[in-house]
Each structure stands twice: as C-alpha cells, then as structure tokens.
Design a protein around this motif. Structure first.
Motif, mmCIF file in Angstrom:
data_model
loop_
_atom_site.group_PDB
_atom_site.id
_atom_site.type_symbol
_atom_site.label_atom_id
_atom_site.label_comp_id
_atom_site.label_asym_id
_atom_site.label_seq_id
_atom_site.Cartn_x
_atom_site.Cartn_y
_atom_site.Cartn_z
ATOM 1 N N ALA A 124 99.308 39.241 6.233
ATOM 2 C CA ALA A 124 99.630 40.308 6.689
ATOM 3 C C ALA A 124 99.240 42.189 6.430
ATOM 4 O O ALA A 124 97.955 42.752 7.058
ATOM 5 N N ASP A 125 98.598 42.045 4.656
ATOM 6 C CA ASP A 125 99.775 43.013 4.603
ATOM 7 C C ASP A 125 97.648 43.096 2.878
ATOM 8 O O ASP A 125 97.951 43.579 2.136
ATOM 9 N N THR A 126 96.684 41.636 3.930
ATOM 10 C CA THR A 126 95.502 41.944 3.332
ATOM 11 C C THR A 126 94.875 42.848 2.837
ATOM 12 O O THR A 126 94.899 43.449 4.425
ATOM 13 N N ARG A 127 94.106 43.301 2.013
ATOM 14 C CA ARG A 127 93.277 44.709 2.269
ATOM 15 C C ARG A 127 92.043 44.345 3.105
ATOM 16 O O ARG A 127 90.987 42.576 2.965
ATOM 17 N N PRO A 128 92.001 44.769 3.491
ATOM 18 C CA PRO A 128 90.196 44.849 4.922
ATOM 19 C C PRO A 128 89.007 44.467 4.310
ATOM 20 O O PRO A 128 89.206 45.483 3.314
ATOM 21 N N LEU A 129 89.099 43.953 4.658
ATOM 22 C CA LEU A 129 86.952 43.445 3.642
ATOM 23 C C LEU A 129 85.960 44.581 4.107
ATOM 24 O O LEU A 129 86.786 45.481 5.461
ATOM 25 N N ARG A 130 85.424 44.803 3.288
ATOM 26 C CA ARG A 130 83.892 45.843 3.912
ATOM 27 C C ARG A 130 83.340 45.396 5.150
ATOM 28 O O ARG A 130 82.951 44.078 4.595
ATOM 29 N N GLU A 131 83.159 46.056 6.244
ATOM 30 C CA GLU A 131 81.978 45.844 7.272
ATOM 31 C C GLU A 131 81.189 45.842 7.137
ATOM 32 O O GLU A 131 80.074 45.056 7.571
ATOM 33 N N LEU A 132 80.057 46.863 6.556
ATOM 34 C CA LEU A 132 79.219 47.281 6.809
ATOM 35 C C LEU A 132 78.756 47.443 5.630
ATOM 36 O O LEU A 132 78.426 47.874 4.538
ATOM 37 N N LEU A 133 77.945 45.952 5.509
ATOM 38 C CA LEU A 133 76.674 44.879 4.221
ATOM 39 C C LEU A 133 76.092 45.587 4.330
ATOM 40 O O LEU A 133 75.391 45.588 4.001
ATOM 41 N N GLY A 134 75.554 44.907 5.641
ATOM 42 C CA GLY A 134 73.740 44.588 6.017
ATOM 43 C C GLY A 134 72.985 45.669 6.871
ATOM 44 O O GLY A 134 73.622 46.690 7.034
ATOM 45 N N HIS A 135 72.394 45.414 7.344
ATOM 46 C CA HIS A 135 71.453 47.017 8.559
ATOM 47 C C HIS A 135 71.107 46.316 9.637
ATOM 48 O O HIS A 135 70.383 44.069 9.085
ATOM 49 N N THR A 136 70.806 46.888 9.917
ATOM 50 C CA THR A 136 69.853 46.300 11.564
ATOM 51 C C THR A 136 68.221 46.461 11.253
ATOM 52 O O THR A 136 67.688 47.123 10.724
ATOM 53 N N PRO A 137 67.783 45.473 12.603
ATOM 54 C CA PRO A 137 66.194 45.653 12.177
ATOM 55 C C PRO A 137 65.858 46.694 12.017
ATOM 56 O O PRO A 137 64.733 47.077 11.362
ATOM 57 N N PRO A 138 66.072 48.189 12.828
ATOM 58 C CA PRO A 138 65.656 49.463 13.166
ATOM 59 C C PRO A 138 66.057 50.016 11.616
ATOM 60 O O PRO A 138 65.594 50.690 11.330
ATOM 61 N N GLN A 139 67.022 49.523 11.719
ATOM 62 C CA GLN A 139 67.328 51.017 9.589
ATOM 63 C C GLN A 139 66.389 49.513 8.931
ATOM 64 O O GLN A 139 66.210 50.892 7.790
ATOM 65 N N VAL A 140 66.505 48.326 8.367
ATOM 66 C CA VAL A 140 65.488 48.143 7.542
ATOM 67 C C VAL A 140 63.725 48.702 7.972
ATOM 68 O O VAL A 140 63.197 49.385 7.103
ATOM 69 N N ILE A 141 63.354 49.122 9.479
ATOM 70 C CA ILE A 141 61.661 49.253 9.572
ATOM 71 C C ILE A 141 62.295 50.953 9.125
ATOM 72 O O ILE A 141 61.290 51.605 8.384
ATOM 73 N N ALA A 142 63.369 51.607 9.608
ATOM 74 C CA ALA A 142 63.259 52.830 9.528
ATOM 75 C C ALA A 142 63.648 53.315 7.662
ATOM 76 O O ALA A 142 62.763 54.275 6.995
ATOM 77 N N GLY A 143 63.759 52.610 6.842
ATOM 78 C CA GLY A 143 63.634 52.370 5.319
ATOM 79 C C GLY A 143 62.664 52.030 4.897
ATOM 80 O O GLY A 143 61.968 52.288 4.284
ATOM 81 N N ALA A 144 61.388 51.029 5.796
ATOM 82 C CA ALA A 144 60.749 51.210 4.902
ATOM 83 C C ALA A 144 59.362 51.794 5.017
ATOM 84 O O ALA A 144 58.314 52.306 4.287
ATOM 85 N N LEU A 145 59.022 52.191 6.529
ATOM 86 C CA LEU A 145 59.072 53.592 6.626
ATOM 87 C C LEU A 145 59.220 54.800 5.344
ATOM 88 O O LEU A 145 58.069 55.686 5.126
ATOM 89 N N LEU A 146 59.683 54.829 5.695
ATOM 90 C CA LEU A 146 61.121 56.575 3.901
ATOM 91 C C LEU A 146 59.790 55.331 2.928
ATOM 92 O O LEU A 146 59.369 56.729 2.287
ATOM 93 N N GLY A 147 60.272 54.575 2.341
ATOM 94 C CA GLY A 147 59.874 53.402 1.493
ATOM 95 C C GLY A 147 58.389 53.806 1.169
ATOM 96 O O GLY A 147 58.055 54.832 0.368
ATOM 97 N N PHE A 148 57.209 54.051 2.469
ATOM 98 C CA PHE A 148 55.746 53.658 2.456
ATOM 99 C C PHE A 148 55.218 55.292 2.419
ATOM 100 O O PHE A 148 54.783 55.774 1.536
ATOM 101 N N LEU A 149 56.146 55.922 3.100
ATOM 102 C CA LEU A 149 56.254 57.649 3.189
ATOM 103 C C LEU A 149 56.183 58.282 1.284
ATOM 104 O O LEU A 149 55.029 58.917 1.076
ATOM 105 N N THR A 150 57.190 57.588 1.122
ATOM 106 C CA THR A 150 57.832 58.465 -0.190
ATOM 107 C C THR A 150 56.825 57.782 -1.020
ATOM 108 O O THR A 150 55.975 59.107 -1.961
ATOM 109 N N ALA A 151 56.103 56.647 -1.482
ATOM 110 C CA ALA A 151 55.005 56.559 -1.988
ATOM 111 C C ALA A 151 54.067 56.573 -1.614
ATOM 112 O O ALA A 151 53.062 57.683 -3.061
ATOM 113 N N SER A 152 53.568 57.116 -0.363
ATOM 114 C CA SER A 152 52.114 57.555 -0.274
ATOM 115 C C SER A 152 52.074 59.482 -0.543
ATOM 116 O O SER A 152 51.267 59.913 -1.674
#
Length: 163
Positions: A124-152
């Motif tokens: 009952a007193d276990t420390r909560p696990l981290r929930e925000l680990l991954g990304h949704t597909p829109p978050q991945v696409i937005a990151g890839a677009l940001l990376g492309f724009l930054t490199a360009s």
C-alpha cells in the motif's frame, strides 16, 4: 608542441560539429517546448518537464532526426553513415511510441491498483511508478519535424558562416 595544437584543434572542432550541435539544439528546443506546453495546459510551471521523458514534442525523436538529417546534409544521404543514423532514429522513435508508451500505460494501471489497496496491505505504501515514459504517434511526428527543421536551419546557418 604539435600534440598541444592538435589537441586544441580537435577540442575546438567539437564546437563546429554541425551534426552534434543540431542534435543538441533540437533536444533543448523540444524540452523547452514541453516546459511551456505543460504550463499552457496546466497553468503551472513544472521543472521536471525540462529533463523528463514523455510529452509533446518527443525530444528523443527530435534529437535523432536532427542527427540523421544533419549527417545526410553533411556527408550525403547515400552513405552508410546516414543509413546508420536513420536506422537508429527509426528504432528510437518506434521504441518511444511502442514499448515505452505501453510501459507507461501499464504503470498507470499498476499505480491505480496500489492506490486502491487497503492501508494494511504490504504494498500500500509503495512509491508510485513513473507513468510518462513514452510518446503518442503525434508527439513522435512533432519531434521528428522539429528535428528536421532544426537540422535544416542549422545547415543553412553553417553554410552561411562557412562562406
């Protein structure tokens, strides 16, 4: 004396490494954007957003995409170095939107189960696990677009400085 000049020359070249700088700037931009989008969404500042995983946009995707695109601009898109960077980028993006996203969702369920346990339960007193680990597909696409724009943009700036 030659070793000293070679050492200072190689250390200064890291600051002129266009691919590395593009990747780092893209990472910093993505983390900064997460910080401000979290404020906009929740109306509170959350410093964890500056270093934590998950969120919009994916800093993992931004970083590896910027690295791959910068390598492509610098060394050519037909070479093995670009191919290696591109495969690395695809693996990282697949992992962040697959395995890590689902691990975070499992953590949510487990945290809810532990929350509902009676107080006398040993977990009952276990420390909560981290929930925000991954990304949704829109978050991945937005990151890839940001990376492309930054490199360009960094490529255009690097070319302008070099002339």
């Amino acid at each position: 004396m030659d070793d000293v000049s070679a050492s200072s020359s190689s250390s200064s070249s890291i600051f002129r490494n266009y691919a590395l700088i593009s990747a780092l700037i893209s990472f910093l931009l993505a983390q900064s954007i997460k910080f401000f989008t979290a404020w906009y969404k929740d109306r509170r500042w959350d410093a964890k957003q500056l270093i934590g995983p998950g969120g919009m946009p994916s800093s993992h995707s931004a970083t590896v995409t910027a690295l791959a695109v910068a390598i492509g601009f610098q060394d050519g898109f037909g070479g093995s170095l670009f191919a290696t960077a591109m495969i690395l980028a695809c693996v990282v993006m697949y992992d962040s939107s697959g395995v890590r996203l689902h691990a975070g969702r499992q953590a949510e369920v487990l945290n809810q189960i532990v929350f509902e346990l009676p107080a006398e339960h040993p977990l009952a007193d276990t420390r909560p696990l981290r929930e925000l680990l991954g990304h949704t597909p829109p978050q991945v696409i937005a990151g890839a677009l940001l990376g492309f724009l930054t490199a360009s943009i960094a490529y255009l700036i690097d070319k302008a400085i070099s002339q």
